[in-house]
Design an enzyme around this catalytic site. Structure first.
Site, mmCIF file in Angstrom:
data_model
loop_
_atom_site.group_PDB
_atom_site.id
_atom_site.type_symbol
_atom_site.label_atom_id
_atom_site.label_comp_id
_atom_site.label_asym_id
_atom_site.label_seq_id
_atom_site.Cartn_x
_atom_site.Cartn_y
_atom_site.Cartn_z
ATOM 1 C CG HIS A 30 -2.082 -1.015 0.972
ATOM 2 N ND1 HIS A 30 -3.297 -0.617 0.450
ATOM 3 C CD2 HIS A 30 -2.173 -2.352 1.149
ATOM 4 C CE1 HIS A 30 -4.094 -1.680 0.334
ATOM 5 N NE2 HIS A 30 -3.434 -2.750 0.749
ATOM 6 C CB CYS A 52 -7.470 -2.604 4.780
ATOM 7 S SG CYS A 52 -8.229 -3.837 5.855
HETATM 8 P P1 HMG Z 1 -17.265 -13.575 12.237
HETATM 9 O O1 HMG Z 1 -17.952 -12.395 12.783
HETATM 10 O O2 HMG Z 1 -16.167 -14.141 13.028
HETATM 11 O O3 HMG Z 1 -18.173 -14.781 11.817
HETATM 12 O O4 HMG Z 1 -16.833 -13.180 10.776
HETATM 13 P P2 HMG Z 1 -19.338 -15.535 12.453
HETATM 14 O O5 HMG Z 1 -19.113 -16.924 11.993
HETATM 15 O O6 HMG Z 1 -19.500 -15.263 13.913
HETATM 16 O O7 HMG Z 1 -20.610 -14.913 11.693
HETATM 17 C C1 HMG Z 1 -21.082 -13.614 11.909
HETATM 18 C C2 HMG Z 1 -22.073 -13.296 10.794
HETATM 19 O O8 HMG Z 1 -21.355 -13.170 9.570
HETATM 20 C C3 HMG Z 1 -23.124 -14.392 10.569
HETATM 21 O O9 HMG Z 1 -24.310 -13.735 10.087
HETATM 22 C C4 HMG Z 1 -22.543 -15.205 9.454
HETATM 23 O O10 HMG Z 1 -23.509 -15.896 8.698
HETATM 24 C C5 HMG Z 1 -21.881 -14.128 8.619
HETATM 25 P P3 HMG Z 1 -25.572 -13.463 11.042
HETATM 26 O O11 HMG Z 1 -25.941 -14.817 11.551
HETATM 27 O O12 HMG Z 1 -25.060 -12.566 12.152
HETATM 28 O O13 HMG Z 1 -26.570 -12.823 10.134
HETATM 29 N N1 HMG Z 1 -20.765 -14.625 7.833
HETATM 30 C C6 HMG Z 1 -20.647 -14.451 6.514
HETATM 31 N N2 HMG Z 1 -21.424 -13.830 5.613
HETATM 32 C C7 HMG Z 1 -20.987 -13.825 4.339
HETATM 33 N N3 HMG Z 1 -19.838 -14.396 3.936
HETATM 34 C C8 HMG Z 1 -19.049 -15.033 4.814
HETATM 35 C C9 HMG Z 1 -19.437 -15.067 6.172
HETATM 36 N N4 HMG Z 1 -18.877 -15.585 7.270
HETATM 37 C C10 HMG Z 1 -19.688 -15.307 8.294
HETATM 38 N N5 HMG Z 1 -17.907 -15.574 4.399
HETATM 39 C C11 HMG Z 1 -15.557 -12.895 8.837
HETATM 40 C C12 HMG Z 1 -15.737 -13.670 10.127
HETATM 41 C C13 HMG Z 1 -14.121 -13.076 8.416
HETATM 42 C C14 HMG Z 1 -16.491 -13.436 7.779
HETATM 43 C C15 HMG Z 1 -15.870 -11.408 9.071
HETATM 44 O O14 HMG Z 1 -15.146 -10.935 10.169
HETATM 45 C C16 HMG Z 1 -15.585 -10.545 7.864
HETATM 46 O O15 HMG Z 1 -16.267 -10.627 6.856
HETATM 47 N N6 HMG Z 1 -14.587 -9.640 7.973
HETATM 48 C C17 HMG Z 1 -14.215 -8.715 6.895
HETATM 49 C C18 HMG Z 1 -12.842 -9.012 6.459
HETATM 50 C C19 HMG Z 1 -12.487 -8.217 5.215
HETATM 51 O O16 HMG Z 1 -13.112 -8.359 4.177
HETATM 52 N N7 HMG Z 1 -11.431 -7.365 5.338
HETATM 53 C C20 HMG Z 1 -10.896 -6.671 4.190
HETATM 54 C C21 HMG Z 1 -10.163 -7.593 3.273
HETATM 55 S S1 HMG Z 1 -8.567 -8.083 3.893
HETATM 56 C C22 HMG Z 1 -7.501 -6.848 3.296
HETATM 57 O O17 HMG Z 1 -7.938 -5.874 2.737
HETATM 58 C C23 HMG Z 1 -6.015 -7.055 3.454
HETATM 59 C C24 HMG Z 1 -5.340 -7.496 2.152
HETATM 60 O O18 HMG Z 1 -5.598 -6.578 1.110
HETATM 61 C C25 HMG Z 1 -3.806 -7.586 2.376
HETATM 62 C C26 HMG Z 1 -3.231 -6.331 3.017
HETATM 63 O O19 HMG Z 1 -3.331 -5.244 2.417
HETATM 64 O O20 HMG Z 1 -2.734 -6.456 4.122
HETATM 65 C C27 HMG Z 1 -5.830 -8.878 1.712
HETATM 66 MG MG MG Z 2 -4.513 -4.748 0.738
#
Ligand code: HMG
Ligand code: MG
Length: 307
Positions: free
Chosen positions: A209, A240
């Site tokens: 980044h 992010c």
């Molecule tokens: P959680 O809160 O631990 O999961 O989420 P949970 O199992 O307790 O579920 C909570 C709710 O999320 C439930 O829904 C699940 O069904 C739903 P509810 O019953 O409350 O209605 N859920 C999902 N829904 C859709 N798709 C799924 C999913 N999993 C659970 N896959 C989780 C864990 C990781 C899913 C959550 O914390 C999350 O989505 N976090 C967002 C992470 C993210 O997208 N971050 C940005 C990308 S990473 C990044 O940018 C870095 C990178 O670029 C490298 C760098 O730059 O460093 C890659």
């Molecule tokens: Mg990134």
């Protein structure tokens, strides 16, 4: 060390670039962005993320998007899958490559994916097994490799630990994410030295980044270490949601400009990429975040194409 002859550029604009946009971007705009990137010659275009729509609303149209994109031959469209639920949805939507994402920082892991590093690795195991069964390749990300928004400095040994765990689990490539964009070239070199002691160099990618304007310098330093895969985001879009204040990735067109100048082949048409950068920036109501697009659009100037 001799620089690599060819470099793979992984376009992360449609995912990393757009995930943090506050304004709703239509699926049609994302589909057109992906089409333009493919036509510009990008061979790997990270399309979307199968994450919680409550946490990252901009990616909520993941399945619709995967159904709508035109898949060009020879181009892959990986998606993020943090858990089995994400993987199952991604497979149902026709994903042919996925990525899991862990971290080298405990605090970031908790904020980003709601679990410890150790638990994230346990969560990834069934993802790896199901992906293997479906014949789908898995990439692994490690975030906070050159600093954490919550913990500050991160030791290269901590990065190497998560990176090697992901590699041993079966990830074919490990992308090292400088999430905060705080890294500088010598730190990037020390990082690659530590990680390459545990993960083969040709399996390491740089994901820098550009918060402090160091992304291109870090890519050049990484090239000097022998890294030949770099993530980049058209127009420098992105950031992010769990790294407040962090800028987007190195702009893809600036990366291609650098590589062209070094005589390193990418197969990417810089002019078409700059047109794409100008187009998506206009669609988002801003000027392109890259130097190359500004240089090209500010006044006519020669563009260095590969010889
Ligand atoms: P959680 O809160 O631990 O999961 O989420 P949970 O199992 O307790 O579920 C909570 C709710 O999320 C439930 O829904 C699940 O069904 C739903 P509810 O019953 O409350 O209605 N859920 C999902 N829904 C859709 N798709 C799924 C999913 N999993 C659970 N896959 C989780 C864990 C990781 C899913 C959550 O914390 C999350 O989505 N976090 C967002 C992470 C993210 O997208 N971050 C940005 C990308 S990473 C990044 O940018 C870095 C990178 O670029 C490298 C760098 O730059 O460093 C890659
Ligand atoms: Mg990134």
């Amino acid at each position: 060390m001799r620089l690599p002859d060819t470099v793979k550029v992984v376009e992360v604009g449609p995912r990393d670039g757009l995930q943090n946009e506050p304004r709703v971007i239509t699926t049609a705009t994302k589909v057109e962005l992906i089409a333009r990137l493919g036509k510009a010659g990008l061979k790997v275009i990270e399309a979307t993320a199968f994450v919680s729509p409550q946490r990252v609303p901009q990616m909520a149209d993941n399945a619709a998007l995967m159904g709508a994109i035109e898949r060009l031959p020879g181009v892959t469209y990986p998606v993020l899958t943090p858990n089995l639920k994400g993987l199952e949805s991604a497979l149902a939507a026709g994903a042919q490559e996925v990525a899991v994402f862990g971290a080298a920082s405990e605090s970031f892991s908790q904020k980003n994916i709601h679990c410890s590093i150790a638990n994230s690795l346990k969560r990834f195991e069934p993802v790896m097994a199901a992906a293997r069964q479906a014949g789908v390749r898995v990439r692994g990300y490690v975030s906070c490799v050159l600093g954490c928004p919550y913990e500050g400095n991160i030791q290269p040994a901590a990065v190497a630990q998560t990176a090697s765990a992901l590699f041993e689990m079966g990830c074919y490539e490990i992308s090292l994410g400088d999430t905060t964009g705080a890294g500088t070239p010598e730190a990037a070199k020390r990082l690659i030295e530590a990680v390459s002691a545990r993960v083969p160099l040709d399996r390491i990618a740089g994901h820098y980044h550009d918060t402090y304007g160091m992304a291109i310098a870090n890519i050049y330093a990484s090239l000097q270490c022998g890294v030949a895969v770099f993530d980049a985001s058209v127009a420098g879009l992105g950031g992010c949601p769990y790294a407040p204040g962090a800028a987007g990735n190195a702009a893809t067109e600036d990366v291609v400009y650098l590589l062209n100048g070094l005589g390193i082949a990418t197969g990417i048409d810089l002019g078409a990429l700059i047109d794409c950068s100008v187009w998506i920036s206009a669609a988002l109501g801003r000027s392109p975040g890259s130097k190359s697009a500004r240089a090209r659009t500010g006044r006519p100037s020669p563009v260095i194409e590969p010889s």
